[in-house]
Enzyme design. Structure first.
Site, mmCIF file in Angstrom:
data_model
loop_
_atom_site.group_PDB
_atom_site.id
_atom_site.type_symbol
_atom_site.label_atom_id
_atom_site.label_comp_id
_atom_site.label_asym_id
_atom_site.label_seq_id
_atom_site.Cartn_x
_atom_site.Cartn_y
_atom_site.Cartn_z
ATOM 1 N N GLU A 167 -11.536 -8.155 5.875
ATOM 2 C CA GLU A 167 -10.539 -7.221 6.410
ATOM 3 C C GLU A 167 -10.572 -7.127 7.925
ATOM 4 O O GLU A 167 -9.540 -6.900 8.563
ATOM 5 C CB GLU A 167 -10.721 -5.835 5.791
ATOM 6 C CG GLU A 167 -10.217 -5.712 4.354
ATOM 7 C CD GLU A 167 -11.212 -6.229 3.329
ATOM 8 O OE1 GLU A 167 -12.331 -6.624 3.730
ATOM 9 O OE2 GLU A 167 -10.878 -6.237 2.131
ATOM 10 N N HIS A 225 -12.043 4.069 -4.417
ATOM 11 C CA HIS A 225 -10.724 3.435 -4.532
ATOM 12 C C HIS A 225 -9.624 4.471 -4.753
ATOM 13 O O HIS A 225 -8.558 4.133 -5.272
ATOM 14 C CB HIS A 225 -10.691 2.458 -5.719
ATOM 15 C CG HIS A 225 -11.288 1.111 -5.465
ATOM 16 N ND1 HIS A 225 -12.600 0.920 -5.147
ATOM 17 C CD2 HIS A 225 -10.745 -0.141 -5.484
ATOM 18 C CE1 HIS A 225 -12.846 -0.379 -4.995
ATOM 19 N NE2 HIS A 225 -11.739 -1.035 -5.192
HETATM 20 C C1 LIG Z 1 -13.872 -4.548 1.245
HETATM 21 C C2 LIG Z 1 -13.160 -4.899 0.011
HETATM 22 N N1 LIG Z 1 -12.127 -5.749 0.073
HETATM 23 C C3 LIG Z 1 -11.444 -6.089 -1.037
HETATM 24 C C4 LIG Z 1 -11.795 -5.567 -2.248
HETATM 25 C C5 LIG Z 1 -10.998 -5.909 -3.491
HETATM 26 N N2 LIG Z 1 -11.767 -6.786 -4.343
HETATM 27 C C6 LIG Z 1 -12.465 -6.315 -5.372
HETATM 28 S S1 LIG Z 1 -13.301 -7.509 -6.160
HETATM 29 C C7 LIG Z 1 -12.726 -8.688 -5.112
HETATM 30 C C8 LIG Z 1 -13.112 -10.119 -5.298
HETATM 31 C C9 LIG Z 1 -14.555 -10.330 -5.128
HETATM 32 O O1 LIG Z 1 -14.843 -11.638 -5.440
HETATM 33 P P1 LIG Z 1 -16.328 -12.133 -5.664
HETATM 34 O O2 LIG Z 1 -17.170 -11.680 -4.545
HETATM 35 O O3 LIG Z 1 -16.267 -13.584 -5.905
HETATM 36 O O4 LIG Z 1 -16.836 -11.362 -6.944
HETATM 37 P P2 LIG Z 1 -16.354 -11.447 -8.449
HETATM 38 O O5 LIG Z 1 -15.318 -10.373 -8.617
HETATM 39 O O6 LIG Z 1 -15.837 -12.808 -8.683
HETATM 40 O O7 LIG Z 1 -17.539 -11.132 -9.259
HETATM 41 C C10 LIG Z 1 -11.882 -8.141 -4.178
HETATM 42 C C11 LIG Z 1 -11.190 -8.890 -3.125
HETATM 43 C C12 LIG Z 1 -12.881 -4.655 -2.270
HETATM 44 N N3 LIG Z 1 -13.257 -4.067 -3.402
HETATM 45 N N4 LIG Z 1 -13.542 -4.355 -1.145
#
Ligand SMILES: Cc1ncc(C[n+]2csc(CCOP(=O)(O)OP(=O)(O)O)c2C)c(N)n1
Ligand SMILES: Cc1ncc(C[n+]2csc(CCOP(=O)(O)OP(=O)(O)O)c2C)c(N)n1
Ligand SMILES: [Mg+2]
Ligand SMILES: [Mg+2]
Lengths: 326, 330, 326, 330
Positions: free
Chosen positions: C60, C129
Site C-alpha cells: 500500500e 476490517h
Molecule cells: C495491509 C493489507 N493489505 C491488503 C489486505 C487484503 N488481503 C488479505 S489477504 C491478502 C492476500 C495475502 O496473500 P498471501 O500473503 O499470499 O496469503 P494467503 O492469503 O495466500 O494465505 C490480501 C491482499 C490486507 N488484509 N492487509
C-alpha cells in the site's frame, strides 16, 4: 525539589523506571550509543547496558511491532518514534494493533507499551517534522495519550505511562526540551487528572504544551487589565479529565480552548463539543477554539509564527468572549 | 537457492505416537475447516473466513517442532495454526460463530483466533503486521534467556509488504529466535505470485538479511517439521532467525466469496493428488507407523472430535451485550 | 434515470472517467483481473486494458506513493486501498505526502489523486476490517474527503473527485454496496455541498453513509408521532458545508449528529463544536452526538449491532433533545 | 556482488566542456553547503540542515546522466541533488533562509528544496517516502512512452525501511524506468551501517527483486555518471529499474547539531584524502581536459557564483504573511 529541564526530567523518568523494573527496556533509532537525537536518552546505555537500551534500524513499523510483541510476552518496553510525524509510517501498528490487540483477544493479553514521540512546531523543522499529531489517535479506544507541558509533568506522566498496563503515547514537545521547572523526584502524575495551572474567575482556558505556555503569557497580560483566566492543562487527552473543565466552566461561564494544529478532528473540538453537550446551560457565551491555520506547517520563521496561535491571539480570543458574555 | 545452510542439525526424528498425533491433528484441521465452510454456507456467520484446506501440513509440522513457552503468530488464514498449537476445537468454533465461549469471547472472529495459553499469540488481519510482533516475542525470549522461539506464518503475497522487510532485517541484525514461515500457496488473494513478485524462489529474499533460509515441500508434514526443528534448534542456540518457504496450495478460494476461477484448469487437481493428509497416510502405512485400519481409526476419531466440538459450540449462547464494553483497557 | 446499486454506480463513474480522460489510470490490489474484492472495478480491465487498469503487489505504501508520483508528473490516477483500515499501513503517504506536497513546494505541483477506501461496520468483518476511518484524516489540510451514502452520490462524487486537482479520499461504505437507488448518468455532485435528504421542522439530524440510512429510518418512525426530522447528509467532510447545517439549525433549533465510530476527534464532534461556536444562540437544547461505544469493533453480530448507533438510538436521542428543548 | 550485469553499455563518454561543467557544479555545491553551514552557525536560520560535503560526485555524476524530461527525487540531504539538476543557487539559498524568493516561497525549507521546472521533483524528510514517488514518475513515463527516467537518491540507512522494499518490488515487477541510487555514506544518522544492517554490500538487496545492480565509487564523478548513464539507457529501452550503490562519505555531521563524534579516529581523514572534488581536479589535469590554471579558474568562478547568489538571497524579504494561506489546494 530541584530545577531541571523538561529533557532531563524525561531522562530521569526513564532511568528511574529502568532502575526499578528489569522488564523495562528502551529501543529506538539512535537512542542508545548517541543518547537520542534530542539527547533525552543520554547516558542510559552506559547505565543499563546494550541489552536493555538498544539502537534500531530505521524501521518504525518493526520498532512498534517489536515492542508490542515484547509487551504481550512479559516485557514493559518503551520505544522512541523520534519525530511524532513518523507515526505516519507505523500508523498501522499504533492504530490497528496496539489498541485492538487486547480487545480482539477478549482480554487475553495486556499491552504495557510506552511510545515516546517528539511533537510540535515553532522550531523551523518544516511541514514533515513539526506536527502535533496527538489528534491522529483520539478515536482509537485502547490507547492512552499524554501531552506533558512541564518538566514535572513530563517526569511524572512518563513514569506512570511506563507502569501502565496499556499502550500509552507520550508526546514530548520539542520546543519545551530546554524549559526548566521544579521536579520532585519520585513524584508521579496520574493519567486523567487535569492540572489547574492558574486559578481565575472569568474565563476558562484549556491548553497543552506550547499553547499552555502561551496561555499563561496571555493570562499574565490580561491580569493587568483585571481579567482573570483559569488556565487548565489536561495533561492527558485519553483519559480526559472532563470534570475539572466542567467545574471550571461552572465558575467562569466561559470556555476558550487553544490547540496547536488545525482545528478539525482534534481534542479541542472534542472538548468544545463535550462542554456544549454537557454544560450548555452554564455558558454565558459560545465556547471558542483557537487553533492554527488550516494549512500544513510553513517553514519560514515569520510564517510559522503567524500560523501558530500566539499569546496575542489568545488575549484577543478572551476579549471577544468577554464582549459576548458581557 | 538458500543463502546459508539452515539445516546440518542432528536430525532428530518423530516417534510413532507423535506421528500419529500429527496425522490426527491434520485431519482435525481439515474437518474443522470443512465445518466452518458449511457454517458460512448456511449463513450461520456474517463476515468472511479464510480456510486452509490443503495447507494443513505446514501448520501441523511447524507447530509440532515447538515446545512449551514458544509462541506463534499467524494470519486471518490461521485456524490451522491456532489449532496446531493446541487450542480447543470447541472454543475455536465458538469464536468463529461469535459465541460467549469462543476463544476471544466472540470479540475477535474468524480472522483473530487467539489462545495465548497454548502460545497462539494471535491471528492478524493486516497483511504483514504480525511479523514484527513475533520479532517482539523473540526479543523477550532473548532478553530473558528463556530459549523460546517464535514462529510467524504468512503467505507468499505478504513478502511484498514493508513490514516483512523491516521485521526480517531487525530479527537478523539482533539475531533473534524467530522463524519466518512463508506458506507459498502460489496466490495472494486472486493474484498469481508472478504478477506481483519478480522472484519465484522466495528464499532469495533472506539473503538481503544474511539470514539462513530453506525451501521445503509444504505438503510433507515431516519435511516441514524437520525444517522448523532445525531452525528452532539454531535459534535456541542464539544463532538467529531462519526463513522457511513452504510450497503448498489452498484447495479452496481465498475467502468465502471466492470461487477461485483464476486458477488454470487442472491446477487444483494436480495439487489434490498431493493432498498432505493422503500423502501422510500413505507414509504412515509404508513406514509401518500405523496400518490402514489404524489410520482410518485416527481419521474417524479426529472427525468425531470435530463434530462433537462443533455441536458444543453451536449450543453456546451469544455473548452478553455488556461484554462489548470490556477488555478495552487492562 | 435508472436504478443501480451503489457498487455499480461506482463502477460506472470509474468507467466514465477512464473513458473521458486518457490520463486516468486505476491501480490497486486485485482491481484488474479479478475486478476488485468487492467487484467495484469489474470489467474495467477488459474495457481499458492492462496499461491503464493494473493489479499491484500487496504494497500500500508503494501504491499511494506511486499514484502521487504519477499525479505530479501528469496522470490523474485512482488507487484502491481496499479496506479503509489498510490506510494505516500507508498513512505516511496519505497524511505526510499527499496533502503537504503542493504546500511545501510553494504550489509547484498539483496532486490529482483519488483514493478509494472501503469503510465501515455492520458486516461482521472484525476489528481490523470494519472501521470508518475518515476521521483519521480530518486534521490534514490539503486532503478532501468524500463519504457518499447513495448510488447517485457515489457516482457523482467519485467523478468529481477524479477531476479534482487535489488529493481526494473517497470512502465507500461496504454495507451499502448492494443498495439500489436512482442514477442519472453524467450527473456529478460537487464537493462541499450537503444534501438535505429530508426536510423537517423539529430537529436537524446530520449523518452519513450507514448512519444516514438509519437516521432516515428514525425519521420515518418519529414522523408517525408528528416529530419532523430534517436529515442532512454532508456528503463531503472536507470541504464541509457548514452553511446548510447552520441554516437548518436556525429553523429547528436542535442538532443531533450521528456518527459511525467512537466520538473523540471525529467530524461529529467537530460539527457540534462549530455549531456551538457559530450558532449557539439558535439552539434550544444542547447539541448532541450519537456515536459508537468507545471500543474497537466487536465481531459477534449481536455485539457489533449493539455497538453501532441504531435507528432506535437515534429515535431516543431525538426524544431526549425534544424533552430538553420543550 | 551484483545480481545482474547492469552495464555492458556502449560506453558513452563525456566531452571536455561537459567534464568542466561537472567540476564547476561540484565546487558550487561544496561552496553552497559551506555557506549554508555558516548561515546556521550564525543563527540566520532556525531548524536543521543536512549537508552533503564529500558526496558531491554522486549528485553531480548521476544528474549529468539525465536528460530533459527526466525527474529526480531526493532526501532532506538534497541540496546537492537539486542544484545538480540545475536549480538556481540564489533561490535555493532563499528557500533555506525562508525568504520570499525561495524555490518554495519559504514554505519548504532546507529539507524540501524543489524545482519542478528542472525535474527536481522534491526533497522529502520522511525516510523512504520518496522512493515510491519516483516509481510513480516512472509510471507516468512508461504510460506515455516518453522515454523519461526517474532517479531517486537515498541513504544506506534508508534501505531498512518498508517503502524501500515496496518501491523496489513494484518498480521491478512493472519494469519501470527508475534508478534507485543509494548513497552509502556508512552511517544512518549516528549509527554505523553494521549496527542496523546485516549485509555490508547493499547491492545484494536488489536480488530480492531480480533487479539489475551495481556498486560504484561514489567519490568518482565519472564512475557515477557511467553507472547512471548505463542504467538510464537500459531503463529507456524498457529494460526496467536499476539499483546503484555509490560508496561515499559525508565530511560533516548528520545534521546541524551533530559533531559526529561516533566516527572512529582517522576515518574522516582517510576519506578527505579521497575528496571527490580534489580527485576530479587531478583527473581533469591528468587527462588533459583542463590544466591547473583552468581548474583554478573553474573553481573560482563557481565560488563566486555562489557568493553572489548568497548575497542576492540575503537581500530578499521574508515571505508575505498571507502567503502562508496559499497553495493548500490547487
Ligand atoms: C495491509 C493489507 N493489505 C491488503 C489486505 C487484503 N488481503 C488479505 S489477504 C491478502 C492476500 C495475502 O496473500 P498471501 O500473503 O499470499 O496469503 P494467503 O492469503 O495466500 O494465505 C490480501 C491482499 C490486507 N488484509 N492487509
Ligand atoms: C521515517 C523516518 N524515520 C526516521 C527519520 C529520522 N532520520 C532522518 S535522516 C536519518 C538517517 C538516514 O540515514 P541514511 O538513509 O543513511 O541517509 P543519510 O542521512 O546518511 O544521507 C534518520 C533516521 C526520518 N526522517 N524518517
Ligand atoms: Mg498466498
Ligand atoms: Mg547514510
Amino acid at each position: 525539589m530541584t530545577e531541571v529541564t523538561y529533557r532531563d526530567a524525561l531522562n530521569e523518568a526513564l532511568a528511574a523506571e529502568l532502575e526499578a523494573d528489569q522488564d523495562v527496556v528502551l529501543i529506538g533509532e539512535d537512542v542508545a550509543a548517541a543518547g537520542g537525537v534530542f539527547k533525552v536518552t543520554d547516558g542510559l546505555l552506559d547505565r543499563f547496558g546494550p541489552e536493555r537500551v538498544r539502537d534500531t534500524p530505521i524501521s518504525e513499523q518493526a520498532i512498534v511491532g517489536t515492542v508490542l510483541g515484547a509487551a504481550v510476552t512479559g516485557l514493559r518496553p518503551v520505544a522512541e518514534v523520534m519525530f511524532a510525524d513518523f507515526a505516519g509510517v507505523c500508523f498501522d501498528q499504533i492504530a490497528n494493533q496496539l489498541p485492538k490487540y487486547r480487545y480482539m483477544t477478549g482480554g487475553q493479553v495486556s499491552v504495557p507499551v510506552t511510545l515516546r514521540l517528539v511533537n510540535g512546531a515553532s522550531t523551523g523543522f518544516g511541514a514533515q517534522h513539526s506536527q502535533a499529531v496527538e489528534n491522529w489517535f483520539l478515536g482509537l479506544p485502547g490507547l492512552k495519550i499524554c501531552v506533558p507541558g512541564t518538566p514535572a509533568d513530563a517526569y511524572g506522566l512518563l513514569r506512570t505511562a511506563i507502569r501502565d498496563d496499556n499502550p500509552v503515547l507520550l508526546f514530548e514537545h520539542k520546543a519545551l526540551y530546554m524549559r526548566k521547572g521544579p521536579l520532585d523526584p519520585g513524584e508521579t502524575v496520574p493519567l486523567g487528572r487535569a492540572d489547574v495551572v492558574r486559578a481565575g474567575e472569568d474565563v476558562t482556558v484549556v491548553a497543552t504544551q506550547l499553547m499552555r505556555e502561551r496561555a499563561l503569557q496571555a493570562a499574565d497580560r490580561l491580569a493587568e487589565e483585571g481579567i482573570r483566566l483559569e488556565v487548565i492543562d489536561p495533561r492527558s487527552l485519553v483519559p480526559f479529565d472532563l470534570e475539572t473543565v466542567v467545574r471550571s466552566v461552572e465558575k467562569t461561564a466561559n470556555l476558550l480552548v487553544v490547540e496547536e494544529g488545525p482545528g478539525s478532528g482534534g481534542w479541542g473540538s472534542t472538548l468544545v463539543a463535550r462542554i456544549a453537550e454537557e454544560a450548555f446551560e452554564m455558558l454565558d457565551a459560545p465556547p471558542r477554539l483557537i487553533c492554527t491555520d488550516e494549512t500544513p506547517t510553513p517553514f519560514a520563521a515569520e510564517l510559522e509564527e503567524a500560523w501558530l496561535p500566539s499569546a496575542d491571539a489568545i488575549v484577543g480570543g478572551v476579549r471577544d468572549l468577554e464582549l459576548v458574555a458581557a | 537457492m538458500t543463502t546459508k545452510a539452515a539445516s546440518e542439525s542432528t536430525e532428530p526424528t518423530l516417534g510413532t505416537d507423535e506421528q500419529r498425533a500429527l496425522f490426527a491433528r491434520m485431519v482435525e484441521i481439515r474437518s474443522f475447516e470443512e465445518a466452518v465452510q458449511r457454517m458460512f454456507a448456511k449463513g450461520l456467520v456474517r463476515g468472511t473466513t479464510h480456510l486452509c484446506q490443503g495447507q494443513e501440513a505446514v501448520a501441523v509440522g511447524a507447530c509440532a517442532a515447538l515446545r512449551e513457552g514458544d509462541t506463534m503468530t499467524c494470519t486471518y488464514r490461521g485456524h490451522g495454526a491456532v489449532l496446531a498449537m493446541g487450542a480447543p476445537l470447541d472454543r475455536a468454533f465458538g469464536e468463529i460463530l461469535g459465541r460467549a465461549g469462543g476463544l476471544c469471547n466472540g470479540k475477535g472472529g474468524s480472522m483473530h483466533l487467539t489462545d495465548v495459553s497454548v502460545g497462539a499469540l494471535g491471528s492478524f488481519a493486516i497483511v504483514g503486521a504480525h511479523l514484527p510482533i513475533s520479532v517482539g516475542a523473540a526479543f523477550t525470549a532473548q532478553q530473558r534467556g528463556s530459549g523460546a522461539v517464535s514462529v510467524t506464518f504468512f503467505g507468499d503475497g505478504s513478502t511484498n509488504i514493508g513490514t516483512f522487510h523491516e521485521a526480517m532485517n531487525l530479527a537478523a541484525v539482533w539475531r533473534l529466535p524467530v522463524i519466518f514461515l512463508c506458506e507459498n500457496n502460489l496466490y495472494g488473494e486472486y493474484s498469481p505470485l508472478a504478477t506481483t513478485t519478480p522472484v519465484a524462489d522466495l528464499t532469495i529474499r533472506a539473503s538481503s538479511y544474511d539470514m539462513a533460509a530453506s525451501r521445503v515441500d509444504g505438503n510433507d508434514v515431516i519435511a516441514v517439521w524437520e525444517a522448523v526443528a532445525a531452525a528452532a534448534a539454531r535459534a535456541r542456540k542464539g544463532e538467529g532467525p531462519t526463513f522457511i518457504e513452504a510450497l503448498t496450495y489452498r484447495f479452496v478460494g481465498h475467502s468465502r466469496s471466492d470461487p477461485a476461477s483464476y486458477r488454470p484448469d487442472g491446477e487444483l487437481d494436480q495439487w489434490k493428488k498431493r493432498d498432505p493428509i493422503a500423502l501422510f497416510a500413505e507414509r504412515l502405512i509404508e513406514s509401518g507407523v500405523a496400518d490402514a485400519d489404524e489410520v482410518a481409526a485416527l481419521r474417524a476419531g479426529a472427525e468425531q472430535s470435530v463434530a462433537e466440538a462443533e455441536e458444543r459450540a453451536l449450543s453456546w449462547p451469544p455473548p452478553d451485550l455488556q461484554s462489548r464494553l470490556e477488555d478495552v483497557y487492562a
